[in-house]
Design a protein around this motif. Structure first.
Motif, PDB file in Angstrom:
ATOM      1  N   MET A   1      33.472   5.427  60.824  1.00 29.54           N
ATOM      2  CA  MET A   1      32.818   5.675  59.529  1.00 29.54           C
ATOM      3  C   MET A   1      33.849   5.995  58.450  1.00 29.54           C
ATOM      4  N   SER A   2      34.827   6.856  58.766  1.00 31.98           N
ATOM      5  CA  SER A   2      35.793   7.262  57.741  1.00 31.98           C
ATOM      6  C   SER A   2      36.642   6.095  57.263  1.00 31.98           C
ATOM      7  N   ALA A   3      36.821   5.081  58.127  1.00 31.76           N
ATOM      8  CA  ALA A   3      37.632   3.924  57.738  1.00 31.76           C
ATOM      9  C   ALA A   3      36.993   3.151  56.591  1.00 31.76           C
ATOM     10  N   ALA A   4      35.678   3.293  56.432  1.00 25.16           N
ATOM     11  CA  ALA A   4      34.978   2.589  55.352  1.00 25.16           C
ATOM     12  C   ALA A   4      35.044   3.337  54.028  1.00 25.16           C
ATOM     13  N   LEU A   5      35.601   4.541  54.050  1.00 25.01           N
ATOM     14  CA  LEU A   5      35.650   5.371  52.850  1.00 25.01           C
ATOM     15  C   LEU A   5      37.028   5.303  52.204  1.00 25.01           C
ATOM     16  N   PRO A   6      37.110   5.551  50.900  1.00 25.11           N
ATOM     17  CA  PRO A   6      38.413   5.593  50.245  1.00 25.11           C
ATOM     18  C   PRO A   6      39.210   6.805  50.723  1.00 25.11           C
ATOM     19  N   ASP A   7      40.519   6.792  50.449  1.00 22.23           N
ATOM     20  CA  ASP A   7      41.339   7.965  50.747  1.00 22.23           C
ATOM     21  C   ASP A   7      40.787   9.173  50.017  1.00 22.23           C
ATOM     22  N   PHE A   8      40.858  10.347  50.649  1.00 30.30           N
ATOM     23  CA  PHE A   8      40.406  11.556  49.969  1.00 30.30           C
ATOM     24  C   PHE A   8      41.345  11.807  48.800  1.00 30.30           C
ATOM     25  N   PRO A   9      40.834  11.782  47.562  1.00 32.93           N
ATOM     26  CA  PRO A   9      41.719  11.771  46.394  1.00 32.93           C
ATOM     27  C   PRO A   9      42.740  12.899  46.362  1.00 32.93           C
ATOM     28  N   CYS A 116      33.908   7.825  36.849  1.00 34.85           N
ATOM     29  CA  CYS A 116      32.969   8.831  37.355  1.00 34.85           C
ATOM     30  C   CYS A 116      33.519   9.604  38.543  1.00 34.85           C
ATOM     31  N   TYR A 117      32.786  10.631  38.887  1.00 33.50           N
ATOM     32  CA  TYR A 117      33.000  11.473  40.052  1.00 33.50           C
ATOM     33  C   TYR A 117      33.098  10.585  41.303  1.00 33.50           C
ATOM     34  N   PRO A 118      34.160  10.705  42.095  1.00 34.56           N
ATOM     35  CA  PRO A 118      34.362   9.779  43.223  1.00 34.56           C
ATOM     36  C   PRO A 118      33.255   9.801  44.272  1.00 34.56           C
ATOM     37  N   THR A 119      32.523  10.905  44.395  1.00 37.28           N
ATOM     38  CA  THR A 119      31.528  11.012  45.460  1.00 37.28           C
ATOM     39  C   THR A 119      30.343  10.082  45.252  1.00 37.28           C
ATOM     40  N   GLY A 123      28.974   8.055  48.480  1.00 40.60           N
ATOM     41  CA  GLY A 123      27.589   8.051  48.930  1.00 40.60           C
ATOM     42  C   GLY A 123      27.048   6.651  49.142  1.00 40.60           C
ATOM     43  N   VAL A 124      27.434   5.731  48.282  1.00 41.37           N
ATOM     44  CA  VAL A 124      26.977   4.350  48.419  1.00 41.37           C
ATOM     45  C   VAL A 124      27.580   3.724  49.675  1.00 41.37           C
ATOM     46  N   ARG A 125      28.849   4.004  49.896  1.00 41.83           N
ATOM     47  CA  ARG A 125      29.503   3.443  51.088  1.00 41.83           C
ATOM     48  C   ARG A 125      28.921   4.024  52.370  1.00 41.83           C
ATOM     49  N   LEU A 126      28.605   5.314  52.371  1.00 37.50           N
ATOM     50  CA  LEU A 126      27.979   5.912  53.547  1.00 37.50           C
ATOM     51  C   LEU A 126      26.659   5.231  53.874  1.00 37.50           C
ATOM     52  N   ALA A 127      25.949   4.800  52.840  1.00 35.05           N
ATOM     53  CA  ALA A 127      24.657   4.134  53.036  1.00 35.05           C
ATOM     54  C   ALA A 127      24.809   2.658  53.399  1.00 35.05           C
ATOM     55  N   GLY A 128      26.021   2.124  53.267  1.00 32.66           N
ATOM     56  CA  GLY A 128      26.244   0.713  53.566  1.00 32.66           C
ATOM     57  C   GLY A 128      25.811  -0.225  52.466  1.00 32.66           C
ATOM     58  N   PHE A 332      41.680   8.507  40.066  1.00 24.53           N
ATOM     59  CA  PHE A 332      40.697   9.065  41.002  1.00 24.53           C
ATOM     60  C   PHE A 332      39.274   8.681  40.609  1.00 24.53           C
ATOM     61  N   TYR A 333      39.060   8.370  39.336  1.00 28.04           N
ATOM     62  CA  TYR A 333      37.705   8.250  38.797  1.00 28.04           C
ATOM     63  C   TYR A 333      37.297   6.809  38.477  1.00 28.04           C
TER      64      TYR A 333
END
Length: 361
Positions: A1-9, A116-119, A123-128, A332-333
């Motif tokens: 799952m984490s591989a689908a997310l961007p680096d933690f800013p 915008c705020y990176p989260t 959230g969109v990526r977590l949902a696929g 970051f944004y």
């Protein structure tokens, strides 16, 4: 799952932080908007009084909390219609999980602001689902896959305030397509040069909240970032759906925190006092940045100065770090923010004075 997310800013900022921390007079960290002033005494007292809480709290919030939220939304946001309300464990977890909680998934599109705020993207990526960055409705076209539209006014990081007419157009556009509008209004009470308008205001929705939800937080308003205290208001049907899912997931605000939220929402004196502190820090930093050759754009509200030296943001981060000041790079944004840095107002008066002295030396 984490591989689908961007680096933690914030991990990417560690080298600059090390440079800034080596300054002889110490680090001035203006990179994260974390409150530094004390939690107001009346809120701490309410937390302590409710600390004997051996039973499970209500996911929906206590009746006292639901009433406090509804009254605050009516008073502060100008909401005159029948609202659904729901407490959340701060606002970040809500932002990260909202698309999933609303059933958004693969094949769907979620619109987020260009900057915008990176989260939102997380959230969109977590949902696929698919992310589309857009500030203009015309840029989206008639795409039937759009299920959720995020708006953020006042903006983090830019401090931009969206007028009521723009908010109304977004709501109308989304309703025509069956999409949900979620408005992040965590900085709503921190207007400086402009007065922010809530998506729940009568001039936007006219008391009809169908397909509309607003997100709020007590982190900045009441210095409660450590309490994780947020809440939603809006479409009763959507709120009921979110409550049903959150019950299953165990997303519950602790009972003592719920009591503290009631105290915070019922008092405006501490809010005015905190605003005065931020106003003074904002003016000092703004003047110093301008003297140092920065341009400040938007920044009409919120807790940040959206600043540029007309160069790559990482070069500006390095320039500031050499002076012992840490700022957040615009990259970051969003890709279109690569020539700005975000300067937070959330430092003590002593650290703000140190930053001012270094910028104007």
């Amino acid at each position: 799952m984490s591989a689908a997310l961007p680096d933690f800013p914030w991990d990417l900022l560690e080298p600059a932080k090390a440079v800034a921390a080596a300054h002889p007079d110490g680090l001035v960290d203006l990179s994260i908007g974390t409150p530094v002033d004390p939690v107001p005494a009346l809120i701490r007292a309410a937390l302590a009084e409710a600390s004997d809480a051996p039973g499970y709290p209500l996911t929906a919030g206590t009746p006292a909390l639901r009433t406090a939220i509804a009254e605050w939304l009516a008073r502060t946001c100008g909401a005159s219609g029948k609202l659904g309300v729901l407490p959340t464990i701060g606002s970040k977890e809500l932002v990260a999980w909202l698309p999933t909680l609303l059933g958004v998934g693969p094949g769907d599109v979620v619109v987020i602001p260009q900057v915008c705020y990176p989260t939102y993207e997380v959230g969109v990526r977590l949902a696929g689902a698919e992310v589309v960055r857009a500030d203009s409705l015309t840029a989206l076209g008639p795409d039937p896959r759009v299920k959720l539209v995020w708006i953020n006014s006042p903006s983090n990081p830019t401090g931009r305030v969206l007028p009521a007419a723009h908010l109304r157009k977004v709501v109308d556009w989304a309703r025509e397509r069956g999409a949900v509008v979620v408005s992040d209004e965590c900085y709503l009470t921190l207007g400086w040069d402009e007065t922010p308008v809530s998506v729940l205001a009568d001039e936007v929705c006219g008391g009809d909240y169908t397909g509309v939800v607003s997100v709020h937080s007590l982190s900045k308003r009441s210095n409660l970032a450590g309490y994780r205290a947020g809440f939603l208001g809006g479409d009763p049907a959507l709120i009921a759906e979110l409550l049903a899912v959150r019950k299953h997931a165990g997303m519950i605000v602790p009972a003592p925190v719920q009591a503290a939220m009631v105290a915070a929402l019922g008092d405006e004196t501490h809010v005015a006092d905190q605003r005065a502190l931020y106003a003074a820090r904002r003016e000092s930093l703004r003047e110093a940045l301008l003297k140092a050759g920065f341009e400040i754009e938007h920044s009409a509200a919120g807790l940040y100065l959206w600043s540029t030296r007309g160069e790559d943001c990482w070069a500006t981060v390095d320039w500031l770090a050499q002076r012992g000041i840490l700022a957040a790079p615009g990259a970051f944004y969003g890709p279109s923010a690569a020539r700005h840095v975000r300067i937070a107002l959330t430092a003590t008066d002593e650290r703000v004075a140190a930053a001012v002295a270094r910028l104007t030396a």
